[in-house]
Design a protein around this motif. Structure first.
Motif, PDB file in Angstrom:
ATOM      1  N   VAL A 296      38.832  40.953  27.818  1.00 52.06           N
ATOM      2  CA  VAL A 296      39.260  40.196  28.990  1.00 52.06           C
ATOM      3  C   VAL A 296      38.272  39.057  29.207  1.00 52.06           C
ATOM      4  O   VAL A 296      37.096  39.162  28.826  1.00 52.06           O
ATOM      5  CB  VAL A 296      39.333  41.072  30.264  1.00 52.06           C
ATOM      6  N   THR A 297      38.745  37.971  29.791  1.00 56.21           N
ATOM      7  CA  THR A 297      37.869  36.842  30.124  1.00 56.21           C
ATOM      8  C   THR A 297      38.135  36.409  31.554  1.00 56.21           C
ATOM      9  O   THR A 297      39.248  36.572  32.074  1.00 56.21           O
ATOM     10  CB  THR A 297      38.100  35.645  29.176  1.00 56.21           C
ATOM     11  N   ARG A 298      37.106  35.850  32.172  1.00 54.28           N
ATOM     12  CA  ARG A 298      37.220  35.266  33.505  1.00 54.28           C
ATOM     13  C   ARG A 298      36.463  33.940  33.476  1.00 54.28           C
ATOM     14  O   ARG A 298      35.374  33.854  32.903  1.00 54.28           O
ATOM     15  CB  ARG A 298      36.625  36.185  34.574  1.00 54.28           C
ATOM     16  N   VAL A 323      36.286  41.402  37.586  1.00 56.91           N
ATOM     17  CA  VAL A 323      36.967  42.210  36.566  1.00 56.91           C
ATOM     18  C   VAL A 323      37.387  43.539  37.180  1.00 56.91           C
ATOM     19  O   VAL A 323      36.577  44.255  37.786  1.00 56.91           O
ATOM     20  CB  VAL A 323      36.036  42.450  35.356  1.00 56.91           C
TER      21      VAL A 323
END
Length: 361
Positions: A296-298, A323
């Motif tokens: 996952v990326t933010r 997250v």
């Protein structure tokens, strides 16, 4: 006038340097990287590749494939020194050199410093000089554009030289497996197979509109590449667009305090690299890889350029807390990347690019 483009790609660069400098490794399967359970292969010798070992493979997988594999810790300063030697050889022939990494580059020799007519002869001379000065081998591809030159350099590896002339480009591409086309990775190749596209000939049967429908903007490039068209120039000045660092943890983390401690280390490393290169950016991206390899990326973009470690860490912490279920799933890897650099950024002229690599304290 058709351009004369050469693509030079060093053969198993990191591993070959280790075999050069350590006679006991020669003729044996060698992997550059950390051999522990969380390690990753950065480069593999050709002897190791015969067992199916390749770069980016988990070390435990590599050892299953080749139990007698020799792991060597990387020496990046040595690799950069050798890379600089090679880049200097290139510039004896032309200033139009576009490094893609430490071990490969495009050269435009349409007009060259030695006023040599044939690009093939230039490629031969460069290969000989590289071997003479570094005791390493390189493969070269020669053609009239970057796409074809890169394909050609991979055609007769190792220590190869292949030329794709305008006369034979069409037939060559028609027979070429779709996996060999620039920009076609494993996922894209699978999608193309589903459409019945397995080689260049199949690709040519699809209109640009169809390819754009299935593959977005890249579809237009695939349409051109299938016809041997590539108008991209060899760019001798490179403006770095991103910079980052990531760490694979020795043990999976799930406690927030441990994650913040790791984030602190990563943010300090990214800030150090950014200061060293005079790199300015406004966007921070956090990357999380879970124990099951899900990623996952933010990201967050700010108004002003990020200049301090505190700014970087604070944004990284904010992204981490965004997250979902951050303490309920074990985390294998975490990284931070600076992106969206502006016009204030330093231009790196004719410098080989250092790949973003994992680091350990």
């Amino acid at each position: 006038m058709l351009r004369k483009i050469i693509h030079i790609d060093m053969d198993a660069f990191y591993a070959s340097i280790e075999q050069r400098d350590n006679p006991e490794y020669r003729g044996k399967p060698v992997a550059v990287g950390y051999g522990g359970k969380r390690g990753v292969v950065a480069a593999a010798s050709y002897e190791a590749r015969q067992y199916g070992v390749h770069s980016a493979m988990a070390s435990v997988t590599a050892l299953r494939k080749c139990p007698h594999l020799i792991f060597v810790m990387p020496r990046f300063e040595v690799y950069k020194t050798v890379s600089n030697q090679i880049m200097q050889i290139f510039r004896e022939y032309t200033d139009k050199v576009e490094p893609l990494s430490l071990d490969e580059a495009f050269l435009d020799v349409t007009e060259n410093k030695k006023v040599m007519e044939f690009a093939t002869q230039i490629a031969k001379e460069i290969k000989q000089k590289i071997h003479c000065q570094t005791r390493l081998t390189a493969s070269a591809g020669v053609s009239y554009n970057k796409f074809l030159a890169k394909i050609a350099s991979d055609y007769n590896k190792p220590n190869g030289l292949y030329v794709i002339t305008p006369e034979k480009a069409e037939k060559f591409l028609e027979k070429l497996g779709i996996e060999k086309f620039f920009g076609v990775g494993r996922v894209t190749a699978h999608r193309m197979h589903e459409l019945g596209i397995r080689n260049g000939f199949d690709l040519k049967q699809h209109s640009e509109k169809e390819l754009v429908h299935h593959f977005g903007k890249a579809g237009a490039l695939y349409h051109q590449f299938a016809r041997g068209i590539d108008e991209r120039e060899v760019e001798s000045e490179y403006v770095r667009k991103s910079l980052g660092a990531e760490e694979t943890f020795a043990e999976d983390l799930h406690e927030l305090v441990d994650l913040l401690r790791a984030l602190d280390d990563i943010a300090r490393e990214v800030h150090r690299r950014a200061e060293k290169r005079g790199f300015l950016a406004k966007t921070v991206t956090l990357k999380i890889k879970y124990a099951d390899f899900a990623v996952v990326t933010r990201s967050r973009t700010v108004v002003n350029y990020l200049r301090t470690y505190d700014q970087l860490f604070d944004i990284g912490k904010e992204l981490l807390l965004q997250v979902d279920d951050i303490e309920e799933r074990k985390i294998r890897l975490m990284g931070l990347t600076l992106k969206n650099a502006g016009t204030d950024q330093v231009v790196l002229t004719n410098q080989p690019l250092q790949l973003t690599l994992e680091f350990k304290e």
